[in-house]
Write a protein that holds these residues in place. Structure first.
Motif, PDB file in Angstrom:
ATOM      1  N   ARG A 239       4.024  18.389  -2.771  1.00 21.64           N
ATOM      2  CA  ARG A 239       4.187  16.931  -2.877  1.00 21.64           C
ATOM      3  C   ARG A 239       4.546  16.410  -1.506  1.00 21.64           C
TER       4      ARG A 239
ATOM      5  N   ASN B 169       0.833  -1.214   0.000  1.00 18.00           N
ATOM      6  CA  ASN B 169       0.000   0.000   0.000  1.00 18.00           C
ATOM      7  C   ASN B 169       0.863   1.257   0.000  1.00 18.00           C
TER       8      ASN B 169
ATOM      9  N   VAL C 187       3.866   1.580  -1.289  1.00 16.31           N
ATOM     10  CA  VAL C 187       4.456   1.722  -2.620  1.00 16.31           C
ATOM     11  C   VAL C 187       3.421   2.257  -3.596  1.00 16.31           C
ATOM     12  N   ARG C 188       2.196   1.749  -3.514  1.00 19.79           N
ATOM     13  CA  ARG C 188       1.127   2.248  -4.390  1.00 19.79           C
ATOM     14  C   ARG C 188       0.869   3.730  -4.138  1.00 19.79           C
ATOM     15  N   GLU C 189       0.837   4.121  -2.887  1.00 14.28           N
ATOM     16  CA  GLU C 189       0.574   5.519  -2.533  1.00 14.28           C
ATOM     17  C   GLU C 189       1.700   6.426  -3.029  1.00 14.28           C
ATOM     18  N   ALA C 190       2.930   5.968  -2.917  1.00 11.66           N
ATOM     19  CA  ALA C 190       4.057   6.777  -3.379  1.00 11.66           C
ATOM     20  C   ALA C 190       4.064   6.926  -4.893  1.00 11.66           C
ATOM     21  N   ALA C 191       3.457   5.991  -5.605  1.00 10.22           N
ATOM     22  CA  ALA C 191       3.418   6.052  -7.062  1.00 10.22           C
ATOM     23  C   ALA C 191       2.349   7.011  -7.576  1.00 10.22           C
ATOM     24  N   ARG C 192       1.492   7.546  -6.704  1.00  9.69           N
ATOM     25  CA  ARG C 192       0.407   8.436  -7.123  1.00  9.69           C
ATOM     26  C   ARG C 192       0.578   9.848  -6.571  1.00  9.69           C
ATOM     27  N   PRO C 193       1.607  10.592  -6.951  1.00  7.32           N
ATOM     28  CA  PRO C 193       1.777  11.940  -6.395  1.00  7.32           C
ATOM     29  C   PRO C 193       0.710  12.914  -6.883  1.00  7.32           C
ATOM     30  N   HIS C 194       0.175  12.732  -8.109  1.00  8.52           N
ATOM     31  CA  HIS C 194      -0.830  13.663  -8.638  1.00  8.52           C
ATOM     32  C   HIS C 194      -2.150  13.514  -7.901  1.00  8.52           C
TER      33      HIS C 194
END
Length: 143
Positions: A132, A100, A102-109
């Protein structure tokens, strides 16, 4: 005069050669020590942890059998510390939390839009600030 016919005279003083294996502090127990017991008198607590790096005067080294059977005086607590050097296997919850993150870090926008801005390029205050996480990117007034 100083020599005997049987060989050199042995000293009555014990040798300064120290055994590399520390022994259990319990009387008549010669087993190798695996844990160190320390009493914290102010908290009425006996702390049993991994074998200390070196022997201290007010700590007691215990073998596996005596450390398992350890009891404290009435009204005292026993705290058993585990050895952190043994590798622990991650649980399913740990792996899910990591996935979770890693997924959150991949969605900065997505996070910038949820923070109250009108889009990824604006900070909502008209200064051209992009947010950010806990960092802010300020655009120069020339651009």
């Amino acid at each position: 005069m100083g020599e005997s016919r049987r060989g050199p005279v042995k000293s009555a003083v014990p040798s300064n050669v120290v055994s590399l294996v520390r022994r259990c502090s319990r009387t008549a127990c010669g087993r190798p020590a695996v844990a160190t017991l320390t009493y914290v008198y102010a908290d009425s607590t006996a702390v049993l942890g991994p074998l200390a790096t070196y022997a201290e005067p007010h700590c007691y080294d215990l073998c596996a059998e005596h450390s398992e059977r350890l009891t404290a005086p009435r009204g005292w607590d026993v705290v058993r510390l585990t050895d952190g050097s043994a590798p622990s296997r991650p649980s399913g919850d740990d792996l899910e939390a990591l996935a979770n993150a890693v997924r959150e870090a991949a969605r900065p926008h997505d996070r910038a839009a949820q923070a109250g801005g009108s889009g990824p390029g604006s900070g909502g205050n008209g200064t051209g600030e992009t947010r950010r996480g806990h960092l802010r990117v300020l655009r120069s007034p020339d651009s």
